[in-house]
Design a protein around this motif. Structure first.
Motif, PDB file in Angstrom:
ATOM      1  N   SER A   5     -85.164  29.800 -13.873  1.00  0.00           N
ATOM      2  CA  SER A   5     -86.219  30.795 -13.734  1.00  0.00           C
ATOM      3  C   SER A   5     -86.505  30.973 -12.247  1.00  0.00           C
ATOM      4  O   SER A   5     -86.487  30.005 -11.492  1.00  0.00           O
ATOM      5  CB  SER A   5     -87.480  30.310 -14.448  1.00  0.00           C
ATOM      6  N   THR A  59     -97.947  40.614 -16.987  1.00  0.00           N
ATOM      7  CA  THR A  59     -97.259  39.588 -17.753  1.00  0.00           C
ATOM      8  C   THR A  59     -95.757  39.766 -17.556  1.00  0.00           C
ATOM      9  O   THR A  59     -95.181  40.729 -18.063  1.00  0.00           O
ATOM     10  CB  THR A  59     -97.612  39.703 -19.250  1.00  0.00           C
ATOM     11  N   SER A  62     -90.735  36.633 -20.415  1.00  0.00           N
ATOM     12  CA  SER A  62     -90.849  35.201 -20.684  1.00  0.00           C
ATOM     13  C   SER A  62     -90.174  34.828 -21.994  1.00  0.00           C
ATOM     14  O   SER A  62     -89.846  35.688 -22.806  1.00  0.00           O
ATOM     15  CB  SER A  62     -92.317  34.785 -20.745  1.00  0.00           C
ATOM     16  N   THR A  64     -90.883  31.766 -25.028  1.00  0.00           N
ATOM     17  CA  THR A  64     -91.792  30.713 -25.490  1.00  0.00           C
ATOM     18  C   THR A  64     -91.193  30.054 -26.719  1.00  0.00           C
ATOM     19  O   THR A  64     -90.765  30.736 -27.654  1.00  0.00           O
ATOM     20  CB  THR A  64     -93.170  31.295 -25.859  1.00  0.00           C
ATOM     21  N   SER A  77     -99.857  30.023 -18.286  1.00  0.00           N
ATOM     22  CA  SER A  77     -99.043  29.659 -17.126  1.00  0.00           C
ATOM     23  C   SER A  77     -98.775  28.157 -17.067  1.00  0.00           C
ATOM     24  O   SER A  77     -97.871  27.713 -16.375  1.00  0.00           O
ATOM     25  CB  SER A  77     -99.714  30.121 -15.830  1.00  0.00           C
ATOM     26  N   LYS A  82     -93.237  27.509 -22.292  1.00  0.00           N
ATOM     27  CA  LYS A  82     -93.114  28.912 -21.910  1.00  0.00           C
ATOM     28  C   LYS A  82     -92.550  29.004 -20.497  1.00  0.00           C
ATOM     29  O   LYS A  82     -93.050  28.354 -19.583  1.00  0.00           O
ATOM     30  CB  LYS A  82     -94.478  29.608 -21.977  1.00  0.00           C
ATOM     31  N   ILE A  83     -91.516  29.801 -20.339  1.00  0.00           N
ATOM     32  CA  ILE A  83     -90.879  29.981 -19.039  1.00  0.00           C
ATOM     33  C   ILE A  83     -90.931  31.466 -18.696  1.00  0.00           C
ATOM     34  O   ILE A  83     -90.561  32.318 -19.508  1.00  0.00           O
ATOM     35  CB  ILE A  83     -89.405  29.509 -19.059  1.00  0.00           C
ATOM     36  N   PHE A  84     -91.373  31.755 -17.484  1.00  0.00           N
ATOM     37  CA  PHE A  84     -91.469  33.129 -17.001  1.00  0.00           C
ATOM     38  C   PHE A  84     -90.262  33.463 -16.126  1.00  0.00           C
ATOM     39  O   PHE A  84     -89.716  32.593 -15.446  1.00  0.00           O
ATOM     40  CB  PHE A  84     -92.750  33.325 -16.177  1.00  0.00           C
ATOM     41  N   PRO A  93     -84.359  35.705 -20.860  1.00  0.00           N
ATOM     42  CA  PRO A  93     -84.972  35.186 -22.094  1.00  0.00           C
ATOM     43  C   PRO A  93     -84.184  35.549 -23.356  1.00  0.00           C
ATOM     44  O   PRO A  93     -83.970  34.704 -24.222  1.00  0.00           O
ATOM     45  CB  PRO A  93     -86.366  35.811 -22.102  1.00  0.00           C
TER      46      PRO A  93
END
Length: 157
Positions: A5, A59, A62, A64, A77, A82-84, A93
């Motif tokens: 990420s 947002t 991401s 999740t 966050s 959860k990875i953005f 994703p």
């Protein structure tokens, strides 16, 4: 296989049997955020979010993970499941989700394939017993061995 990420410097590593989310960012290290690991079988669902207008919604894209036995309550966050990703990596994703679902399906097929070959092997020894080539005791010993291996595999998965 590793997916990095570019938001908060986190990464997702897919091994043969599990997912590891690694927290490599400065804030994660400062807050002593531990890495998270879970097996493919523990995954209840994978949610992918990708708003084309993420700058307006604030947002970013991401992924999740909803995992058996793990529930997170708090700021999104800080959710370790959860990875953005930035807009440059907005496809990541979905690629991760597809790869994990493929691995889960491959594991199911492999387990089903193993079960049928064990049934075939049992049938082969039953036929040998009927033909008088092996004794009842030899058949029962082989049956225990084959079923024992199958039970071990089921317990290991």
């Amino acid at each position: 296989m590793e997916f990095k990420s570019d938001v908060l410097n986190r990464s997702i590593v897919l091994s043969e049997d599990k997912v590891c989310i690694q927290f490599n960012g400065f804030l994660d290290k400062l807050n002593k955020v531990p890495n998270v690991e879970f097996t493919y079988e523990q995954i209840k669902s994978i949610e992918v979010y990708d708003s084309k207008a993420w700058i307006v919604t604030l947002t970013p894209p991401s992924i999740t993970f909803k995992v058996d036995g793990q529930e997170f309550k708090g700021m999104e966050s800080q959710n370790p499941y959860k990875i953005f990703f930035s807009a440059k990596k907005r496809e990541q994703p979905k690629l991760i989700q597809d790869e994990i679902y493929k691995r889960i399906e491959d594991r199911k097929n492999q387990n089903n394939k193993g079960s049928s070959s064990q049934a075939d092997e049992l049938k082969k020894f039953a036929d040998l017993k009927e033909q008088g080539i092996i004794t009842e005791e030899e058949f029962n010993a082989k049956k225990k061995q084959i079923l024992g291996l199958q039970m071990k595999r089921l317990l290991d998965t």
